[in-house]
Design a protein around this motif. Structure first.
Motif: not given
Length: 197
Positions: A142-145, A151-152, A196-197
């Motif tokens: 989740g952290i890498s996501l 940026p988005l 994102p989750e």
């Protein structure tokens, strides 16, 4: 104007201003109208479509190559052209073949990949949002996501800040047009989290 069955009813909406909403572009020094964040992206998308069409032309060329015949007369060539898909006999000394690509084919896929990366970088959108997932993504956390979408998310928050006032005014105009007696201060926006989750 409200329309109910065959009856039409018009109600004036007193706003004290023209009922229009200006959603501003991103500010740009020296440009009084700013610039849309799609300004550079649209050019890259047009180029991507252009290159994709070129790839289709190449595939079509190889799927139906141009035949050629040497060692025949002009009259025989005319007869050959009529039956180009069903030739059974060649005069002595004649040769038949297809015009084929002899050099290195253009690296269309490489160029398309480069354009996809440009679109992703300029739009501040990770490639995964366009369905591009590499083989190592299955172990993403989740952290890498959150880092990937950073940026988005920043772009989304920036747009929420820039568009919020205009959207509140737009909703207020719509509510007043429907006959609701509300003040613009009563209209609020609740943005969902873009992370994102």
């Amino acid at each position: 104007t409200k329309v109910e069955g065959e009856r039409s009813e018009t109600q004036p909406v007193e706003l004290g201003a023209i009922p229009c909403v200006w959603i501003r572009n991103e500010a740009l020094i020296g440009d009084c109208y700013g610039r849309s964040d799609l300004f550079c992206v649209s050019e890259a998308i047009h180029e991507y479509d252009h290159v994709g069409r070129k790839q289709t032309v190449i595939i079509d060329y190889h799927a139906a190559p141009t035949p050629y015949v040497t060692g025949i007369t002009a009259n025989e060539a005319q007869e050959f052209k009529k039956n180009i898909r069903s030739i059974w006999f060649l005069p002595t000394g004649a040769q038949c073949g297809f015009l084929e690509w002899q050099g290195t084919p253009p690296a269309v896929d490489t160029h398309l990949d480069r354009l996809r990366n440009v679109i992703s970088e300029v739009s501040e959108t990770p490639a995964i949002a366009f369905g591009q997932i590499d083989s190592g993504f299955s172990s993403a956390t989740g952290i890498s996501l959150k880092v990937l979408y950073g940026p988005l998310v920043r772009k989304t928050i920036r747009k929420q800040h820039e568009w919020g006032r205009a959207l509140r005014y737009l909703m207020w105009v719509a509510l007043r047009a429907e006959g609701f007696e509300v003040g613009i201060e009563d209209v609020d926006l609740t943005w969902p989290s873009p992370t994102p989750e």
